[in-house]
Design an enzyme around this catalytic site. Structure first.
Site, short mmCIF file in Angstrom:
data_model
loop_
_atom_site.label_atom_id
_atom_site.label_comp_id
_atom_site.label_asym_id
_atom_site.label_seq_id
_atom_site.Cartn_x
_atom_site.Cartn_y
_atom_site.Cartn_z
N LYS A 230 -2.75 2.17 7.83
CA LYS A 230 -4.02 1.88 7.15
C LYS A 230 -4.29 0.38 7.16
O LYS A 230 -5.44 -0.04 7.36
CB LYS A 230 -4.00 2.39 5.71
CG LYS A 230 -4.23 3.90 5.63
CD LYS A 230 -4.43 4.34 4.20
CE LYS A 230 -4.52 5.85 4.09
NZ LYS A 230 -4.47 6.32 2.73
N LYS B 210 -2.48 13.59 13.70
CA LYS B 210 -2.75 14.57 12.64
C LYS B 210 -4.23 14.59 12.28
O LYS B 210 -4.91 13.55 12.38
CB LYS B 210 -1.85 14.30 11.44
CG LYS B 210 -2.47 13.44 10.43
CD LYS B 210 -1.79 13.26 9.13
CE LYS B 210 -2.59 12.11 8.51
NZ LYS B 210 -2.63 11.95 7.14
N LYS C 286 -8.89 12.89 7.24
CA LYS C 286 -10.21 12.77 6.59
C LYS C 286 -10.91 11.50 7.03
O LYS C 286 -12.13 11.41 6.99
CB LYS C 286 -10.04 12.70 5.07
CG LYS C 286 -9.86 14.04 4.41
CD LYS C 286 -10.01 13.87 2.89
CE LYS C 286 -8.74 14.19 2.15
NZ LYS C 286 -8.15 13.12 1.38
#
Ligand code: TYM
Length: 338
Positions: free
Chosen positions: A120, A201, A204
């Site tokens: 992130k 993966k 969102k």
């Protein structure tokens, strides 16, 4: 698997979802489907972790709407507020309070090693301190309720290991305080991959249009996304040599249908990819249809979602407060003389 306590009390379960992006079938199959199954046998607390969402900038009006949408989806997938508690993290200030206390026993090196932090942080121009502290807040969520079981998808296992490390460190510094939580993964569906890229993966935060099936996607959108999913150049399904894209599609089908491996093989072995995708799409559409119907019903009931969230916060407050009192006492922090 049912964990038993000697005094007949139900073991406590805690888990959470961030109200950021659209909830997708990975979140459902990796976490929420399990949550619904567990609510009869455990004392369950399911949390909308809005304080985690703001570790990355969120447009306030959109975040507010997402929190309510997520609560509506919790109820729509089958979480029953009479059996399980549904609550919002920021409505119980003890989450942030405990996070601070745990931050003080967490070496910064442990946090810098977290793979989600590194991934992130790499996407942000300025990395907020909250992003580094993210797993400590997650540990606080779990330890605040002395949860024994945490049902999550595979991507959260590293955070759960860190939670246990933090709890152990606290316990060894200040004496037995926290219960060690166990990670609970589903047998099938713990890691659903992106439809456009089966090597990463389903997430969102991806904005690629064919990446994820959202729980509220209409049937034609679901069909289109699955029919366009990345596969490989093999002619048909061969269970002894599955490429990652086809394996992911079959995994999605199996997680929705609860079919055994033998049933999956009997149904799909030798089937062409076009027909395979059609069957997967129809399974997903049929499984999401009742969830979407229930979601519309839940949203149409005035005040219902707010009532559930308020009652949820009220229900967990005594547990949260008693842990904070215990931690304060253990650490020597000030408590009013009684
Ligand atoms: P979040 O919001 O990213 O995801 C919510 C849940 O969905 C699971 N999940 C997946 N499962 C299978 N395949 C996927 N592709 C997939 N993507 C997500 C996640 O594992 C998770 O169970 N840090 C957490 C939220 C959190 C939390 C907690 C969880 C905060 N505090 C305390 C448990 C306990 C998160 O970001 O989840």
């Amino acid at each position: 698997m049912v964990f038993c306590l000697p005094n007949g009390m139900k073991p406590r379960v805690f888990s959470g979802v961030q109200p950021s992006g659209d909830l997708h079938i990975g979140n459902y199959l990796g976490a929420l489907k399990n949550w619904v199954k567990m609510q009869a046998d455990y004392e369950c607390i399911y949390c909308i972790v809005d304080l985690h969402a703001v570790t990355i900038y969120q447009i306030p009006s959109e975040l507010r709407a997402k929190i309510r949408e997520l609560a509506g989806l919790f109820l729509a997938v089958g979480i029953d507020p009479k059996q399980a508690t549904v609550m919002v993290q920021s409505s119980v200030p003890a989450h942030a309070e405990l996070a601070w206390m745990l931050t003080c026993v967490t070496p910064v090196g442990w946090l810098q090693r977290m793979t989600q932090y590194k991934a992130k942080a790499a996407t942000q121009e300025t990395v907020g301190d909250g992003l580094l502290q993210y797993p400590v807040l997650m540990a606080a969520d779990i330890l605040l309720y002395q949860a024994q079981i945490v049902p999550v998808g595979d991507d959260q296992t590293q955070h759960l290991e860190l939670t246990r490390d933090i709890a152990q460190r606290f316990n060894s510094l200040y004496g037995e305080t926290f219960v060690m939580p166990q990670t609970h993964l589903p047998l099938v569906g713990a890691r659903i991959m992106g439809l456009d890229d089966p090597e990463s993966k389903m997430s969102k935060s991806s904005s690629a249009p064919g990446h994820a099936v959202a729980l509220l996607d209409p049937p034609d959108v679901i069909r289109k996304k699955i029919m366009r999913a990345t596969t490989d150049s093999r002619p048909a399904v061969n269970f002894d040599d599955l490429g990652p894209g086809v394996r992911n599609l079959l995994n999605i089908f199996q997680a929705f249908s609860d079919w055994s491996d033998a049933e999956m093989r009997a149904h799909f072995e030798g089937l062409g990819y076009g027909e395979t995708k059609k069957r997967v799409a129809e399974m997903v559409i049929a499984s999401l249809e009742p969830i979407q119907r229930r979601y519309r019903e839940v949203c149409a009931e005035p005040g219902y979602i707010d009532r559930v969230l308020r009652e949820g916060a009220e229900r967990v407050l005594p547990i949260a407060n008693s842990t904070i009192e215990l931690v304060k006492e253990r650490m020597g922090l000030y408590t009013f003389a009684s």
